[in-house]
Every structure is written in structure tokens, then in C-alpha cells.
Design an enzyme around this catalytic site. Structure first.
Site, short mmCIF file in Angstrom:
data_model
loop_
_atom_site.label_atom_id
_atom_site.label_comp_id
_atom_site.label_asym_id
_atom_site.label_seq_id
_atom_site.Cartn_x
_atom_site.Cartn_y
_atom_site.Cartn_z
N GLY A 300 0.81 -1.20 -0.11
CA GLY A 300 -0.06 -0.05 -0.12
C GLY A 300 1.03 1.14 -0.07
O GLY A 300 0.02 2.29 0.08
N GLU A 342 4.81 -5.88 1.69
CA GLU A 342 4.40 -6.54 0.39
C GLU A 342 4.07 -5.29 -0.52
O GLU A 342 2.99 -5.04 -1.03
CB GLU A 342 3.32 -7.50 0.45
CG GLU A 342 3.16 -8.61 1.47
CD GLU A 342 1.87 -9.23 1.55
OE1 GLU A 342 0.92 -8.53 1.58
OE2 GLU A 342 2.06 -10.35 2.17
N PRO A 343 5.17 -4.39 -1.07
CA PRO A 343 4.78 -3.43 -1.93
C PRO A 343 4.71 -3.99 -3.41
O PRO A 343 5.20 -4.97 -3.89
CB PRO A 343 6.10 -2.52 -2.12
CG PRO A 343 7.08 -3.72 -1.49
CD PRO A 343 6.53 -4.61 -0.65
N GLY A 344 3.36 -3.39 -4.12
CA GLY A 344 3.41 -3.86 -5.49
C GLY A 344 3.58 -2.64 -6.46
O GLY A 344 4.62 -2.76 -6.91
N ARG A 345 2.73 -1.73 -6.05
CA ARG A 345 2.62 -0.51 -6.77
C ARG A 345 4.03 0.41 -6.79
O ARG A 345 4.62 0.98 -7.57
CB ARG A 345 1.56 0.47 -6.16
CG ARG A 345 1.36 1.79 -6.86
CD ARG A 345 0.52 2.72 -6.07
NE ARG A 345 -0.52 1.95 -5.29
CZ ARG A 345 -1.68 1.97 -5.73
NH1 ARG A 345 -2.13 2.69 -6.96
NH2 ARG A 345 -2.76 1.36 -4.99
N CYS A 413 -16.86 2.85 -26.19
CA CYS A 413 -17.92 3.43 -26.27
C CYS A 413 -18.40 3.79 -24.83
O CYS A 413 -19.54 3.13 -24.29
CB CYS A 413 -18.93 2.57 -26.97
SG CYS A 413 -20.26 3.18 -27.85
N GLU A 414 -18.05 4.66 -24.29
CA GLU A 414 -18.19 5.12 -22.82
C GLU A 414 -17.91 6.22 -22.51
O GLU A 414 -16.70 6.80 -22.86
CB GLU A 414 -17.27 3.94 -22.08
CG GLU A 414 -17.69 3.78 -20.54
CD GLU A 414 -19.09 3.02 -20.48
OE1 GLU A 414 -19.55 3.59 -19.56
OE2 GLU A 414 -19.23 1.78 -20.87
N1 PLP Z 1 -0.91 -7.04 0.05
C1 PLP Z 1 -1.99 -7.23 -0.11
C2 PLP Z 1 -2.61 -8.20 1.03
C3 PLP Z 1 -2.82 -6.66 -0.97
O1 PLP Z 1 -4.39 -6.56 -0.79
C4 PLP Z 1 -2.29 -5.41 -1.78
C5 PLP Z 1 -3.05 -4.77 -2.56
O2 PLP Z 1 -4.20 -4.84 -2.64
C6 PLP Z 1 -0.82 -5.44 -1.88
C7 PLP Z 1 -0.22 -6.20 -0.80
C8 PLP Z 1 -0.26 -4.46 -2.68
O3 PLP Z 1 -0.44 -2.98 -2.70
P1 PLP Z 1 0.27 -2.08 -3.16
O4 PLP Z 1 0.19 -2.50 -4.62
O5 PLP Z 1 -0.72 -0.77 -2.94
O6 PLP Z 1 1.59 -1.62 -2.74
#
Ligand code: PLP
Length: 485
Positions: A300, A342-345, A413-414
Site C-alpha cells: 500500500g 508487500e509492496p506492489g505499486r 464506447c463510454e
Molecule cells: N498485499 C495485499 C494483501 C494486498 O491486498 C495488496 C493490494 O491490494 C498489496 C499487498 C499491494 O498493495 P500495493 O500495490 O498498493 O503496494
């Protein structure tokens, strides 16, 4: 109640976006460093990514196109690892963008991978991510998915419901004669035949819902138990889940997991969440005599999408999180568990630029200019879904023309098919120009669709002046092949 969801995520539907355009930037050709990949430059006015001219990328791979700067991804992995230090662990949340190449990069940099479906798990395994470096998430894991995760030997499984604990017990319990009975409900396509894996003893984290919901600059510490993930702390469900995991001879209780939101810019929400989770850790200690080994605070962490965004440095964020957890554990008289994030973004978001070709430029008198590009909500749903803000720039040339207030829209189309709600673009913009939208590495290709039967764009990795496809473009034949009626 608002007409849109929150800019950062699907929650907080009560927040209305500011609907006024920002002022025009001084220099329309400038690349604000916070929002472009670290390898982005202008060379003789033309945008280059990883040393590759965007005109060459468009000519070779076509548009719309996602261009991912490999070194940007890798450098952010290193930033997170360094920030959380040798006693912390960083897992890349594959839901942000899941491809074999990217999972290999993050894994080779030393990150683990967090997956939330059987599909993501297969990508990670087929990319060669060591199974013990995989955490299996998901709020409705089938017996088959759990069976695959256990037999593959994933490092952690995050339990999200009592049914899942029963499914795991069924899969792993060889202690009692016949083990646990087949769980009720739909256990997945293999049903009761899903193989038990009596030799494996998976490490299980219990996902707790702390009642904290955080997005960008604000957080709420009450009334957010009303959602599908995890076990509620407030109701006592989390305590009961821990009890049930500990009671299963085939499972190893490893610790607690909490994820509080997305695009978070400050640590206030983590502080309240950590306080509540540590409260549970104290109760676990009192009831079972166990100190939790692992505390996973989820992802997050926010990134900059526009010049207005000012996310904290990862190292400052990591230090705050460590201090928060240290302080809470010390106050509770517990040893600090291993801290995982757990970073994704934060890993892939800034690495990628979406490249579009301008198709039409339509002046809506007295309002703004609508710039239609050859993609749209099918390759970036975040603007329509979350009212997300993006920046954009004319990429194929520099321009000294005055700024025009524009809205970059797609070809679907939106009327909500908007890519960039407010953009200042040069007034000499014309069909055939290339437009670049930065910070599209997370939750764009992953959430892409075939709406209006468009094929999903490819992802091209760039670096050291070279480009290669890592996810190929879908073709109309791919789509027609699915239509077997
Ligand atoms: N971990 C969990 C359990 C999540 O649900 C999410 C995103 O929904 C993430 C990690 C990654 O979040 P972000 O991409 O915002 O860092």
C-alpha cells in the site's frame, strides 16, 4: 455519497475528487522526475525510455504500448531491501503486474513474491521463483489452489477464512485416522480428490482485519470491518482463527498479516493497525504461550502519479514502520517479530509508461480539448474506476506552442473512458503525435480488459538502449479463438 470511488482504491466511496484543473506547468516538455521512470530523458526533444527513442518503440511494437524500464524496477527492489534491512523481508505483490520477466527480476534482486490466485502462483513457479519465497494470498482459495500451494512448498499461506483453515486441515492432517473430513461447499474442480499432502507442514499467517482503512493522506480507524478480507479483530474472529490454526497438527502457525489500504503516504494508519495486531499477539502469548515469529504489514505504499503527489522516501517509511512495531512490542513485553512488507505499486508503478498515438483532437468550445488516443479504459481502467489522476506529455517531439487544457480520452464506447482527466498539452498537438502517460506499471495491464473487442497491448522492457517484448500483444485471432459458439 459520491459518484466515484477513491482515487487510490475501491474503498472510501464517500470522497469526492476536486474537479478543477491544475494550473499549466511552466514547461510542457519537462519531465518531472518523481513520476517518470528513472531512465526517462528527452533527447533532441524526443522522449527516450531506457535509452530507446519512443518513435522507434512505436514503429516496432505499435501503440498502445506499455514500456517498462527494467532498471527502474530493479532499483526500486534494492531501495526497499536496503530500507527494510537484513532483518526485514520484502515481497513483491504480483497483482500489481504479474509477468514471468518481472517476477524473475524481483526474485533475482532478492525479493519474495506474493500471489493471490492459482494463476499468479503458476506464473511465479514457472518463472523459477523459489517456492519458499512465495506467499499465497486470496480471500477464497479453492481446495485445488491450496493443494497446489502446499505441494509446491510455498513459504507462507495467508489464511483468510474459517473455510480455508478447514481446507488446509483436510489437505495436511494425517495425524487423526482418515484426517479431517472433506470440507463442505465447493472445494474446487477436483473436489474431494484434491491430493492431500501429508508430508508438508505449511506455515500459516492469519490475516486480521484491524478496522483501519488507509489511502493516501487519510486513514480511518473505525467502521472498516465491513469488507471481505481477513478475520475481524473486533469480533474475536481473529483470536478464534489463530486457535484453529494452532489446533491443526498439519499446520504451523507462523504469525499475523494485516493490509490496511493503498497509495498510503503517511504511517498513522500503520501505527493504529500495528497497535491492534500487537494487542492480538499479546493475547496469543497469554493463551498459547507462543510469541509470533512473523508480522506482515502488507503493502500500500504510495507513489507519485502527478506533480501534486509527494510520497515519503521508502527509507523513511521503513524506519517509521520499524519504530512503530518496535515500540508496540516493547510496550507489550514481546520480542519484535520479523517484519515483512508487500509492496506492489511501489515496485512497478513508476517503471512503466503507456505510449499512445493521438487519433483525433476535438475542441469543445470554451471548455477544453478532447484528445482521443488509440487505447483507453481497456488498458487503464484506474481513471474510470478510482478517479485516479495521471499526468501526460507529448512524447514524439518537443513543442514551444502554448498550453491547452485537455482531456485525454480513449476509443471506447463510454463517456467515462478517460485516461487523463486534466492535462495541459501543447496547442499544436495533432493526429499521429505520440502521447506518453507515466506511472502506469501497477494495476493497468493487470486490470486490462477486451472491452469493445480490443486486444490488450504488449509490455516491452527497455534498458541500455534495447527493447524486448515481455508480454506480447493480443491479436484479434486470440479473441476470436475464444469465441467457440
Ligand atoms: N498485499 C495485499 C494483501 C494486498 O491486498 C495488496 C493490494 O491490494 C498489496 C499487498 C499491494 O498493495 P500495493 O500495490 O498498493 O503496494
Amino acid at each position: 455519497m459520491s459518484r466515484v470511488a477513491h482515487p487510490a482504491g475501491p474503498r472510501h466511496g464517500d470522497v469526492l475528487p476536486a474537479d478543477h484543473p491544475p494550473s499549466a506547468p511552466d514547461d510542457l516538455n519537462a519531465l518531472y522526475p518523481g513520476i517518470w521512470p528513472r531512465g526517462a530523458r528527452r533527447s533532441a526533444g524526443v522522449l527516450t525510455l531506457g535509452g530507446v527513442d519512443v518513435r522507434d518503440l512505436a514503429a516496432e511494437f505499435g501503440t498502445p504500448l506499455y514500456v517498462c524500464d527494467e532498471e527502474d524496477v530493479r532499483s526500486r527492489c534494492r531501495d526497499y531491501l536496503e530500507a527494510f534491512g537484513p532483518d526485514g523481508r520484502v515481497f513483491y505483490a504480483a497483482k500489481a503486474f504479474c509477468s514471468r520477466a518481472v517476477l524473475r527480476w524481483v526474485s533475482s534482486e532478492g525479493l519474495g513474491v506474493d500471489v493471490c490466485t492459482g494463476g499468479e502462483l503458476e506464473v511465479a513457479l514457472s518463472a523459477g521463483v523459489p517456492p519458499e519465497q512465495i506467499t499465497m494470498h486470496g480471500n477464497n482459495k479453492t481446495l485445488d489452489e491450496l493443494s497446489r500451494a502446499v505441494s509446491a512448498g510455498v513459504g507462507h499461506i495467508v489464511a483468510d477464512s474459517f473455510e480455508e483453515i478447514a481446507r488446509l486441515a483436510y489437505l495436511t492432517d494425517s495425524a487423526s485416522p482418515g484426517g479431517h473430513s472433506v470440507p463442505r461447499g465447493d472445494p474446487g474442480p477436483q473436489g474431494p480428490g484434491a491430493p492431500r499432502v501429508p508430508t508438508a507442514k505449511p506455515n500459516v499467517l492469519v490475516r486480521v482485519t484491524t478496522g483501519v482503512e488507509a489511502h493516501t493522506h487519510e486513514f480511518m480507524a473505525t467502521a472498516h470491518d465491513d469488507q471481505k478480507f481477513g478475520f475481524s479483530l473486533a469480533s474475536g474472529a481473529a483470536d478464534e482463527a489463530v486457535r484453529r490454526v494452532i489446533a491443526c497438527p498439519g499446520l504451523s502457525f507462523a504469525g499475523l498479516h494485516s493490509h490496511i489500504g493503498s497509495q498510503i503516504f503517511d504511517t498513522a494508519g500503520f501505527e493504529v493497525a500495528a497497535q491492534r495486531v500487537v494487542g492480538l499477539a499479546v493475547r496469543i502469548h497469554d493463551e498459547h504461550g507462543i510469541e509470533i515469529a512473523e508480522l506482515d504489514l502488507g503493502g500500500g505504499f504510495g507513489i507519485a502519479y502527478t506533480e501534486e503527489d509527494d510520497p515519503p522516501e521508502v527509507k523513511d517509511l521503513a524506519q517509521s514502520l520499524r519504530e512503530i512495531v518496535d515500540g508496540q512490542c516493547r510496550a507489550a513485553g514481546l520480542a519484535r517479530p520479523r517484519l515483512t512488507v508487500e509492496p506492489g505499486r511501489g515496485i512497478v508503478g513508476p517503471s512503466t509508461v503507456s505510449l499512445y498515438t493521438v487519433g483525433t483532437v476535438k475542441d469543445v468550445d470554451g471548455l477544453r480539448t478532447y484528445v482521443s488516443v488509440d487505447g483507453g479504459m481497456s488498458d487503464n481502467i484506474r481513471t474510470a474506476l478510482y478517479d485516479a489522476s495521471y499526468a501526460c506529455a507529448l512524447a514524439s517531439r518537443a513543442s514551444a506552442a502554448p498550453a491547452m487544457l485537455s482531456r485525454v480520452v480513449g476509443r471506447h464506447c463510454e463517456s467515462g473512458d478517460i485516461v487523463v482527466r486534466h492535462a495541459y498539452l501543447p496547442s499544436d498537438l495533432a493526429p499521429g503525435d505520440l502521447l506518453a502517460v507515466p506511472a502506469t506499471g501497477a494495476y493497468c495491464r493487470s486490470l486490462a480488459s477486451n472491452y469493445n473487442h480490443v486486444s490488450r497491448p504488449p509490455v516491452v522492457a527497455v534498458g541500455a538502449g534495447a527493447a524486448r517484448t515481455i508480454v506480447r500483444r493480443e491479436t484479434l485471432d486470440d479473441l476470436l479463438g475464444l469465441d467457440v459458439g
